[in-house]
Scaffold this active site. Structure first.
Site, PDB file in Angstrom:
ATOM      1  N   CYS A  69     -10.941 -24.318  89.894  1.00  0.00           N
ATOM      2  CA  CYS A  69     -11.044 -25.732  90.268  1.00  0.00           C
ATOM      3  C   CYS A  69     -12.017 -25.859  91.433  1.00  0.00           C
ATOM      4  O   CYS A  69     -11.838 -25.186  92.465  1.00  0.00           O
ATOM      5  CB  CYS A  69      -9.664 -26.255  90.660  1.00  0.00           C
TER       6      CYS A  69
ATOM      7  N   ASP B 146      -8.165 -22.559  86.699  1.00  0.00           N
ATOM      8  CA  ASP B 146      -7.924 -23.504  85.615  1.00  0.00           C
ATOM      9  C   ASP B 146      -8.019 -22.750  84.293  1.00  0.00           C
ATOM     10  O   ASP B 146      -8.672 -21.706  84.212  1.00  0.00           O
ATOM     11  CB  ASP B 146      -8.962 -24.642  85.646  1.00  0.00           C
TER      12      ASP B 146
ATOM     13  N   VAL C 179     -24.288 -18.218  66.437  1.00  0.00           N
ATOM     14  CA  VAL C 179     -23.928 -17.549  67.681  1.00  0.00           C
ATOM     15  C   VAL C 179     -23.125 -16.289  67.374  1.00  0.00           C
ATOM     16  O   VAL C 179     -22.233 -16.299  66.512  1.00  0.00           O
ATOM     17  CB  VAL C 179     -23.156 -18.506  68.622  1.00  0.00           C
ATOM     18  N   GLU C 180     -23.441 -15.208  68.071  1.00  0.00           N
ATOM     19  CA  GLU C 180     -22.808 -13.907  67.829  1.00  0.00           C
ATOM     20  C   GLU C 180     -21.469 -13.861  68.561  1.00  0.00           C
ATOM     21  O   GLU C 180     -21.365 -14.254  69.721  1.00  0.00           O
ATOM     22  CB  GLU C 180     -23.767 -12.806  68.306  1.00  0.00           C
ATOM     23  N   LEU C 181     -20.441 -13.346  67.881  1.00  0.00           N
ATOM     24  CA  LEU C 181     -19.067 -13.415  68.368  1.00  0.00           C
ATOM     25  C   LEU C 181     -18.864 -12.717  69.709  1.00  0.00           C
ATOM     26  O   LEU C 181     -18.278 -13.282  70.635  1.00  0.00           O
ATOM     27  CB  LEU C 181     -18.151 -12.788  67.310  1.00  0.00           C
TER      28      LEU C 181
ATOM     29  N   HIS D 104     -13.557 -30.471  84.637  1.00  0.00           N
ATOM     30  CA  HIS D 104     -13.247 -30.475  83.207  1.00  0.00           C
ATOM     31  C   HIS D 104     -14.363 -31.128  82.386  1.00  0.00           C
ATOM     32  O   HIS D 104     -14.877 -30.564  81.414  1.00  0.00           O
ATOM     33  CB  HIS D 104     -11.955 -31.269  82.951  1.00  0.00           C
ATOM     34  N   GLU D 105     -14.712 -32.370  82.748  1.00  0.00           N
ATOM     35  CA  GLU D 105     -15.680 -33.116  81.942  1.00  0.00           C
ATOM     36  C   GLU D 105     -17.056 -32.450  82.000  1.00  0.00           C
ATOM     37  O   GLU D 105     -17.778 -32.403  80.995  1.00  0.00           O
ATOM     38  CB  GLU D 105     -15.779 -34.566  82.452  1.00  0.00           C
TER      39      GLU D 105
END
Ligand SMILES: [Ca+2]
Ligand SMILES: [Ca+2]
Ligand SMILES: [Ca+2]
Ligand SMILES: [Ca+2]
Ligand SMILES: [Ca+2]
Ligand SMILES: [Ca+2]
Ligand SMILES: [Ca+2]
Ligand SMILES: [Ca+2]
Ligand SMILES: [Ca+2]
Ligand SMILES: [Ca+2]
Ligand SMILES: [Ca+2]
Ligand SMILES: [Ca+2]
Ligand SMILES: [Ca+2]
Ligand SMILES: [Ca+2]
Ligand SMILES: [Ca+2]
Ligand SMILES: [Ca+2]
Lengths: 139, 139, 139, 139, 139, 139, 139, 139, 139, 139
Positions: J34, J41, J56-58, J75-76
């Protein structure tokens, strides 16, 4: 440690051998062959045990499960056999193996087998109210 | 083995007769007739048993269930009768049959019957924390 | 048998009186009146019993439940009263009635009452691993 | 009976004092204040009891719960206090209060407290197969 | 109290030390590092205890859990270590810690460890019918 | 307002008539009689509407539902009739009534009927990701 | 009406032909025979329709389903055939039949077929927030 | 920022005003008073919005909800009023407030209200297959 | 038809080619090898299609899935490849394949791919209220 | 590829660039700090995208998520930032990121952000009946 299927189970030392504690492992990736038809069979395995001096190592357990991929196995026999192998490797105070097989002939079969170390007694269970686990998030 | 409905239950040798282990079978495809009205009845059966020398064979169990398709059966009686037949075929240490019948008259009826081999005692249960099985995948 | 509400419970002979078996009935269609306000009350009832010589007949049980439709009943009293009537009709080895009433005043009330035949003892329970029933189909 | 918050719990006579039966009440509308910060706290309460001569009256129980709305309460203390008040009002054979508090600091807290009347012994439990309740309707 | 991660667990006095009551805490925000690979590990912890003279303080418990964020921990060892720390801080009559770790190698691991105060005996459990908690609202 | 069953539905003024908003009501306590057999029928009703100038009053709605208790009603007809009565009382922009009847003859029946005010058009729906509601508590 | 299996579907007059309303029926008791092996097959059927002048009568629908009990039927064909029969009997504005067959060969098969009356158009759907139905009781 | 109940909603700058993104907040701790009886009411609120220049601040939102604790509020009116306040504070592109009230009179009421900024149009929704979120752990 | 793994998919004639109907198949028994590590991978596949002249035969589909058991496959590639093979065999109007792979690296991956026959248009969907399927029995 | 946290996202070539297919990834192991308090968080992330030339590679995605472990994030803002990074790395036709954060202040927050490639249009969705996935096993 290799990344080949193997029946050799690795172990590590129990970090708290003075306490009877419980390890639960859910192993969703088990497949073998039907000894009658040669077709693939599938199951999810659940391992519950109270270790004595040794615990089963996670990656090794995965490779062990892989080793059944090309073997013919009856449901009741393979459940007992895996329990026997795990007991031989770890010599636990208590071990229970639960195998839930995928449906065959419209019938679902589960098998549960247990081993108890001679002379070992479980502590009497302290029965508490139980609370369901739920998601940490919403949605 | 034929693929005709039959009351003859096939068995195979218990692969681990030295250990009291538990076999659970869920049988969702049971139907018979109501002896009063002749109309179809339906149920899901659950079989739990600890084998002694013999286990019930899966395909045979399916054909056995099929054999009730054209017979008139009362709920309480047929549950006890199937248990009796399975006990006669396998002579188990313990067997429990649970029948969950489809709703009739707005009321749901389940019947549970058990058999215990004379002199047999269950091992005291080791009570562990229980963990729910969940999906192997997401979605 | 008539199709009128009635307090007269019909029975039939237990088809297997030599075995202690368990009958479970779920009865979702119970309604009576609040004795204070005259307004309708609702509950779902669950009946669990081990019959001795007699079993309760399904249609009769439905008509019996109907007979409370115009009667004023307190939650705790009506649960005990229905249990008493069922015991009087069937004289079971064991009977448990569970009533789950619809919410009133923001509070949900359930009542559970039991009867045991004097001198009757339950067999010690054989505790097995338990498996949830699931749908027979997908979707 | 007034409709004001009050600590005075009303009771009524147990309609079947000769039988040990079980009353379960779920009370979702409990709120009080945090004694440290003065901010609102919330919980769902579950009351399980076996009455002796008296049962707690539903509306009175609701007004009693309301009486905590403006009081500062610690989780562990208020659960024990409510249990004490309910015991004082009804003098039950057995009572268990379960409080499930809303999350604080990312941690969920539940508290369970019990009272047993001196000399009272529960009847040994008759363990039956258990069946989940489900919806009366589809969809 | 600071808002830094810390191994120092704060406590408060048990508000009702004369009664054996049960506190359940669900702690979804635990993360540490894998001692072999240095990569993050995650778990949800469940704490059940019966306090003696002291209860663990909520905010302090959160900061304690935070203190593992940069430490390497094996699953079995860290579960036993957290239990030891909580026992050292609160000296409870009974404590059970359940750790549910996120999947590794396709296998899910849970660990359960308990402590009992020497000489302490649980009251015999009063077994009641159990009722699921559900949502307070619809939808 | 009396507490007698009545077909007279009370209303109150829409507090925000300038906005098309949605009211959803779940009414689990509906029972009537089967017009063929006279036996009780049961349903759960769900009311969704967008009010215009009037909203239906909650207690009145309850008394209205009670008024069907002694009336004979076919499933399809009573659902349409209740919708008609609610439309007559509130003249809404939109109203949908869903009735889920208890099982009859082993078959579950639901009926859904709608009314739209002539000339009214719904705003185009803003489709967002949806998130399930869950319990506020654990366990 | 007889209580024999029959392909003759009874109907009754739509009580509200001026409104496009939706009838949903869940029919869990369907069984037929596999045309290749002669062994029993099972399915759950779901019927959704918007009636025009006629609705299908419940008991008749049950007897119709019974009529397949001794017939050999392929999954995809029987679903289309039942839809055709229901359309022939009721000439609905819209009808959808969903058949969920029990597992065969480890694979679950569902079939969905629809009929629309030529020239009929559905009203544009009013999309509202949706709310799950839940139990009327607790536990 | 104080920790007192307040109708003043705080905001912060939208970190990505160039993109229409969606914020969903679940607020389980809402309580007010019934304006007729003065007794407490409870609801869970769900806020969905697409911010324009401002987002609502979390702690402020909590204090705002607290401010209704001692106010009398009708269900339909308070839902519209809270939406109006949130719109006044944040002037969003879109906002939907869903209020799920606790049961009253045996009936469950939910209210959904929306605001759209004049001239704002949602992007056409890209409809993808949807997958449920599940627990990260087992048990 | 042999019981060997094979890439050759068998078909049968669509029994109702004049109607666009939907076949859904759930195939839980898919396993292949990771092309990087050679270790087993697992997935559950869901097939949705609208047949044109041909339907895929169930047993053949099972043998086809078996044929991947010893092949190395990337998640995204194998999903597209299976879809291509099924399209080549059946030339459907529409087909969607959904693959849900077991967790790897703590991340769950699902892949969804579709094929549409050139010139084919789906009928506009008739959107009805939806009702969940539930168990046919209780417990 | 190293096993260190990194903001560098690896990609691989789309195996089927000629088809708009959908990849869904669930990423339960996200934690950051946070920015106000420095406390941890947590969130679960869900990634849905339609790749163009790159996927995208895992493992890289996992290391990327790890890189936020010691960073302060609102968060946003962090949801939009992760979406921006994934778009920059893979330039997809469509991408949606859903972040479900753990509860703070008793309020649950989810954030959903999307990117669409200029000029890209989704194929019109073929809406089929939907079927829930269920367990492959019983229990
Ligand atoms: Ca659980
Ligand atoms: Ca979770
Ligand atoms: Ca389970
Ligand atoms: Ca599964
Ligand atoms: Ca169950
Ligand atoms: Ca079930
Ligand atoms: Ca339940
Ligand atoms: Ca529960
Ligand atoms: Ca709730
Ligand atoms: Ca929901
Ligand atoms: Ca709960
Ligand atoms: Ca539902
Ligand atoms: Ca219900
Ligand atoms: Ca979900
Ligand atoms: Ca469903
Ligand atoms: Ca079912």
């Amino acid at each position: 440690m290799s990344s080949q299927p193997t029946k050799a189970l690795e172990t590590f030392d129990n970090p708290q051998p003075g306490r009877d504690f419980h390890i639960h492992m859910e192993i969703p990736e088990f497949t073998c062959l039907c000894p009658k038809t040669g077709q693939p069979d599938f199951a999810v395995l659940y391992l519950d045990y109270i270790p004595d001096q040794k615990c089963v190592e996670l990656k090794s357990l995965k490779l062990y499960m892989w080793s059944f991929r090309d073997e013919g196995c009856f449901h009741e026999a393979v459940t007992n056999r895996i329990l026997d192998d795990l007991v031989a490797a770890t010599d636990p105070k208590f071990m229970r193996l639960t195998a839930k097989f995928y449906v065959r002939g419209g019938i679902f079969t589960n098998v549960v087998a247990e081993h108890r170390k001679p002379g070992w007694q479980p502590l009497p269970r302290v029965e508490l109210s139980q609370f369901d686990a739920q998601s940490n998030i919403r949605g």
